[in-house]
Design a protein around this motif. Sequence first.
Motif, PDB file in Angstrom:
ATOM      1  N   VAL A   1       0.825  -1.209   0.000  1.00 43.32           N
ATOM      2  CA  VAL A   1       0.000   0.000   0.000  1.00 43.32           C
ATOM      3  C   VAL A   1       0.861   1.262   0.000  1.00 43.32           C
ATOM      4  CG1 VAL A   1      -1.584   1.373   1.438  1.00 43.32           C
ATOM      5  CG2 VAL A   1      -2.066  -1.032   0.995  1.00 43.32           C
ATOM      6  N   VAL A   2       1.947   1.282   0.782  1.00 46.58           N
ATOM      7  CA  VAL A   2       2.757   2.499   0.861  1.00 46.58           C
ATOM      8  C   VAL A   2       3.532   2.754  -0.430  1.00 46.58           C
ATOM      9  CG1 VAL A   2       2.999   2.299   3.369  1.00 46.58           C
ATOM     10  CG2 VAL A   2       4.816   1.398   1.895  1.00 46.58           C
ATOM     11  N   SER A   3       3.589   1.775  -1.301  1.00 46.86           N
ATOM     12  CA  SER A   3       4.306   1.956  -2.567  1.00 46.86           C
ATOM     13  C   SER A   3       3.443   2.624  -3.626  1.00 46.86           C
ATOM     14  CB  SER A   3       4.810   0.612  -3.091  1.00 46.86           C
ATOM     15  OG  SER A   3       3.734  -0.224  -3.484  1.00 46.86           O
ATOM     16  N   GLU A   4       2.171   2.924  -3.284  1.00 45.12           N
ATOM     17  CA  GLU A   4       1.243   3.550  -4.223  1.00 45.12           C
ATOM     18  C   GLU A   4       0.577   4.761  -3.569  1.00 45.12           C
ATOM     19  OE1 GLU A   4       0.730   2.425  -7.277  1.00 45.12           O
ATOM     20  OE2 GLU A   4       1.605   0.412  -7.201  1.00 45.12           O
ATOM     21  N   PHE A   5       0.097   5.696  -4.377  1.00 42.31           N
ATOM     22  CA  PHE A   5      -0.737   6.773  -3.869  1.00 42.31           C
ATOM     23  C   PHE A   5      -2.150   6.236  -3.671  1.00 42.31           C
ATOM     24  CE2 PHE A   5       2.017  10.443  -5.181  1.00 42.31           C
ATOM     25  CZ  PHE A   5       2.001  11.045  -3.938  1.00 42.31           C
ATOM     26  N   GLY A   6      -2.759   6.559  -2.548  1.00 44.58           N
ATOM     27  CA  GLY A   6      -4.104   6.084  -2.267  1.00 44.58           C
ATOM     28  C   GLY A   6      -4.082   4.914  -1.315  1.00 44.58           C
ATOM     29  N   ALA A   7      -4.997   4.937  -0.340  1.00 43.07           N
ATOM     30  CA  ALA A   7      -4.979   3.955   0.739  1.00 43.07           C
ATOM     31  C   ALA A   7      -5.409   2.559   0.318  1.00 43.07           C
ATOM     32  CB  ALA A   7      -5.873   4.446   1.882  1.00 43.07           C
ATOM     33  N   THR A   8      -5.987   2.406  -0.873  1.00 42.38           N
ATOM     34  CA  THR A   8      -6.433   1.079  -1.325  1.00 42.38           C
ATOM     35  C   THR A   8      -5.784   0.654  -2.642  1.00 42.38           C
ATOM     36  OG1 THR A   8      -8.343   2.020  -2.497  1.00 42.38           O
ATOM     37  CG2 THR A   8      -8.678   1.391  -0.194  1.00 42.38           C
ATOM     38  N   GLU A   9      -4.893   1.479  -3.177  1.00 43.26           N
ATOM     39  CA  GLU A   9      -4.354   1.212  -4.513  1.00 43.26           C
ATOM     40  C   GLU A   9      -3.485  -0.038  -4.571  1.00 43.26           C
ATOM     41  OE1 GLU A   9      -5.031   2.926  -7.436  1.00 43.26           O
ATOM     42  OE2 GLU A   9      -6.585   3.747  -6.136  1.00 43.26           O
ATOM     43  N   GLY A  10      -2.686  -0.278  -3.525  1.00 41.51           N
ATOM     44  CA  GLY A  10      -1.736  -1.378  -3.603  1.00 41.51           C
ATOM     45  C   GLY A  10      -2.159  -2.643  -2.893  1.00 41.51           C
ATOM     46  N   LEU A  11      -3.429  -2.756  -2.505  1.00 42.84           N
ATOM     47  CA  LEU A  11      -3.878  -3.906  -1.724  1.00 42.84           C
ATOM     48  C   LEU A  11      -3.680  -5.230  -2.485  1.00 42.84           C
ATOM     49  CD1 LEU A  11      -7.188  -2.529  -0.166  1.00 42.84           C
ATOM     50  CD2 LEU A  11      -5.036  -2.993   1.035  1.00 42.84           C
ATOM     51  N   LEU A  12      -3.208  -6.236  -1.758  1.00 39.76           N
ATOM     52  CA  LEU A  12      -2.961  -7.567  -2.319  1.00 39.76           C
ATOM     53  C   LEU A  12      -3.969  -8.560  -1.773  1.00 39.76           C
ATOM     54  CD1 LEU A  12       0.913  -7.686  -1.755  1.00 39.76           C
ATOM     55  CD2 LEU A  12      -0.275  -6.958  -3.837  1.00 39.76           C
ATOM     56  N   ASN A  13      -4.213  -9.633  -2.525  1.00 39.98           N
ATOM     57  CA  ASN A  13      -5.026 -10.729  -1.978  1.00 39.98           C
ATOM     58  C   ASN A  13      -4.096 -11.747  -1.324  1.00 39.98           C
ATOM     59  OD1 ASN A  13      -4.038 -12.512  -4.035  1.00 39.98           O
ATOM     60  ND2 ASN A  13      -5.624 -11.772  -5.437  1.00 39.98           N
ATOM     61  N   PHE A  14      -4.671 -12.768  -0.716  1.00 35.44           N
ATOM     62  CA  PHE A  14      -3.862 -13.736   0.022  1.00 35.44           C
ATOM     63  C   PHE A  14      -2.852 -14.453  -0.879  1.00 35.44           C
ATOM     64  CE2 PHE A  14      -7.245 -13.994   3.470  1.00 35.44           C
ATOM     65  CZ  PHE A  14      -6.441 -13.403   4.433  1.00 35.44           C
ATOM     66  N   ASP A  15      -3.263 -14.809  -2.082  1.00 30.96           N
ATOM     67  CA  ASP A  15      -2.348 -15.506  -2.989  1.00 30.96           C
ATOM     68  C   ASP A  15      -1.145 -14.625  -3.329  1.00 30.96           C
ATOM     69  OD1 ASP A  15      -3.937 -17.753  -3.034  1.00 30.96           O
ATOM     70  OD2 ASP A  15      -4.986 -17.201  -4.885  1.00 30.96           O
ATOM     71  N   GLU A  16      -1.399 -13.334  -3.551  1.00 27.36           N
ATOM     72  CA  GLU A  16      -0.311 -12.410  -3.884  1.00 27.36           C
ATOM     73  C   GLU A  16       0.616 -12.195  -2.689  1.00 27.36           C
ATOM     74  OE1 GLU A  16      -2.574  -9.678  -7.260  1.00 27.36           O
ATOM     75  OE2 GLU A  16      -2.957  -9.317  -5.117  1.00 27.36           O
ATOM     76  N   ILE A  17       0.033 -12.122  -1.492  1.00 25.39           N
ATOM     77  CA  ILE A  17       0.852 -11.987  -0.283  1.00 25.39           C
ATOM     78  C   ILE A  17       1.746 -13.206  -0.106  1.00 25.39           C
ATOM     79  CG2 ILE A  17       0.775 -11.915   2.245  1.00 25.39           C
ATOM     80  CD1 ILE A  17      -1.808 -10.242   1.974  1.00 25.39           C
ATOM     81  N   GLU A  18       1.159 -14.385  -0.264  1.00 27.18           N
ATOM     82  CA  GLU A  18       1.922 -15.622  -0.081  1.00 27.18           C
ATOM     83  C   GLU A  18       3.004 -15.786  -1.147  1.00 27.18           C
ATOM     84  OE1 GLU A  18      -1.371 -18.266   0.033  1.00 27.18           O
ATOM     85  OE2 GLU A  18      -1.878 -17.757   2.107  1.00 27.18           O
ATOM     86  N   LYS A  19       2.749 -15.292  -2.336  1.00 27.49           N
ATOM     87  CA  LYS A  19       3.766 -15.333  -3.393  1.00 27.49           C
ATOM     88  C   LYS A  19       4.967 -14.478  -2.994  1.00 27.49           C
ATOM     89  CE  LYS A  19       4.588 -14.325  -8.279  1.00 27.49           C
ATOM     90  NZ  LYS A  19       4.011 -13.770  -9.536  1.00 27.49           N
ATOM     91  N   LYS A  20       4.706 -13.287  -2.454  1.00 27.89           N
ATOM     92  CA  LYS A  20       5.806 -12.416  -2.020  1.00 27.89           C
ATOM     93  C   LYS A  20       6.594 -13.049  -0.873  1.00 27.89           C
ATOM     94  CE  LYS A  20       4.305  -7.833  -3.530  1.00 27.89           C
ATOM     95  NZ  LYS A  20       5.567  -7.526  -4.239  1.00 27.89           N
ATOM     96  N   LEU A  21       5.898 -13.707   0.042  1.00 27.07           N
ATOM     97  CA  LEU A  21       6.593 -14.371   1.144  1.00 27.07           C
ATOM     98  C   LEU A  21       7.452 -15.531   0.626  1.00 27.07           C
ATOM     99  CD1 LEU A  21       3.815 -14.415   3.900  1.00 27.07           C
ATOM    100  CD2 LEU A  21       5.895 -13.024   3.862  1.00 27.07           C
ATOM    101  N   ASN A  22       6.938 -16.266  -0.333  1.00 30.15           N
ATOM    102  CA  ASN A  22       7.703 -17.365  -0.920  1.00 30.15           C
ATOM    103  C   ASN A  22       8.935 -16.862  -1.675  1.00 30.15           C
ATOM    104  OD1 ASN A  22       5.973 -19.375   0.038  1.00 30.15           O
ATOM    105  ND2 ASN A  22       4.664 -19.289  -1.780  1.00 30.15           N
ATOM    106  N   GLU A  23       8.808 -15.664  -2.253  1.00 29.47           N
ATOM    107  CA  GLU A  23       9.931 -15.068  -2.990  1.00 29.47           C
ATOM    108  C   GLU A  23      10.973 -14.452  -2.051  1.00 29.47           C
ATOM    109  OE1 GLU A  23       7.426 -13.789  -7.036  1.00 29.47           O
ATOM    110  OE2 GLU A  23       7.846 -12.311  -5.459  1.00 29.47           O
ATOM    111  N   ASN A  24      10.613 -14.291  -0.785  1.00 36.91           N
ATOM    112  CA  ASN A  24      11.525 -13.693   0.201  1.00 36.91           C
ATOM    113  C   ASN A  24      11.625 -14.602   1.431  1.00 36.91           C
ATOM    114  OD1 ASN A  24      12.026 -10.629  -0.762  1.00 36.91           O
ATOM    115  ND2 ASN A  24       9.938 -11.250  -1.264  1.00 36.91           N
ATOM    116  N   PRO A  25      12.214 -15.785   1.278  1.00 39.52           N
ATOM    117  CA  PRO A  25      12.241 -16.763   2.385  1.00 39.52           C
ATOM    118  C   PRO A  25      13.040 -16.288   3.593  1.00 39.52           C
ATOM    119  CG  PRO A  25      13.673 -17.458   0.590  1.00 39.52           C
ATOM    120  CD  PRO A  25      12.886 -16.300   0.063  1.00 39.52           C
ATOM    121  N   GLU A  26      13.904 -15.288   3.400  1.00 41.49           N
ATOM    122  CA  GLU A  26      14.687 -14.783   4.533  1.00 41.49           C
ATOM    123  C   GLU A  26      13.866 -13.877   5.447  1.00 41.49           C
ATOM    124  OE1 GLU A  26      14.541 -11.610   1.551  1.00 41.49           O
ATOM    125  OE2 GLU A  26      14.861 -13.787   1.459  1.00 41.49           O
ATOM    126  N   TYR A  27      12.740 -13.412   4.961  1.00 42.69           N
ATOM    127  CA  TYR A  27      11.883 -12.533   5.754  1.00 42.69           C
ATOM    128  C   TYR A  27      11.060 -13.379   6.729  1.00 42.69           C
ATOM    129  CZ  TYR A  27       8.230  -9.197   6.998  1.00 42.69           C
ATOM    130  OH  TYR A  27       7.367  -8.386   7.705  1.00 42.69           O
TER     131      TYR A  27
END
Length: 347
Positions: free
Chosen positions: A316-342
């Motif tokens: 969300v903070v990477s976009e203008f607007g409080a709802t512009e960058g919202l992700l769904n669960f699949d997208e969130i989990e994809k980012k977590l899988n791409e960043n296993p060190e986090y």
Amino acid sequence: MAKIITIGSATMDVFVECDEANIVSVCTKDQSKDFMSYPYGSKIDISGFSSKVGGGGVNTACNFANLGYETSAIFKIGNDVYSEGILKFFKKHNVNLKHIIQKEETSTGFSIILVSFQGDRTVLAHRGANSEIKTEEIDFDAIKEADFIYVAPLNGNSNSVIEPLVDFAHKHEVKICFNAGTTSLKKGHKHLDKILKNAHVVVMNKEEAIMATGIQVRPDTKTEKFSRELIHEDIKKMLKTLKVQDYQVIVITDGNKGAYAYNGHKYYFCPIFPSKVVSTLGAGDAFASTFCGALKRTKANIGLSLMYGSVNSASVVSEFGATEGLLNFDEIEKKLNENPEYTYLEG
């Protein structure tokens, strides 16, 4: 699919960027504060301008719907050009609006957001209808049918509906996620206790937690070892003070330092998920509502739910607007899988 109802504010937000904005830090013995400043008496050109729909009720409703929950929203608007913009905005989102409150005699909420070169913001807010919600205007039958309700900050006279709302939800075994606003906090701990005792999840930022508990985070106080990170003993005191029921989870967010949680048995720390910062508006709403929604997704895994909230907030903070960058669960989990060190820490 779980049924969720959010109650909070709805505003038309106007974002203003200006390269001449200054950040001024003022320090005292016990705390430091940052201020945004402009040359006094000058006419200043702006470098960016945009308008978006926002407010805690809007932001969290859109997020829950985007996460796949059956979502309804309760908020109050007028009958003006700003309300038209808000209702038009919701046509793109799968949110049930049959419980919203619309009145001719009031004005829709409106905010001007001054964005700094650091990505943070100062909000000039006209509360309008957001501060005029009355208990008799709320559809309590809808509350009774929900699986849980999310209470976003309600200011002004609207704050008086929170106590009967959460009391009703608790009596009907509806789970409650509570994100306190300054009006609730300024009424003191006794008022807040009546709400806290019914809430299953309580989310506040550090400044709100200081107001709620009266505990200052002292810069000269020792910290204790918390796995590979450090947790301040004053934050631990806040978490313990805010937890008034065994079944509660308390969360305190601390800006770019991350977030803490406490369930009575363990403390959790989750750093922020790295991202570029364009505007921090809506970051708190995205984090808190994602955390609440993720508890069901992760089977009440608090640490993992903190990570879900952090990933969505970072988007969300990477976009203008409080709802512009919202992700769904699949997208969130994809980012977590791409960043296993986090990861999160617990102890």
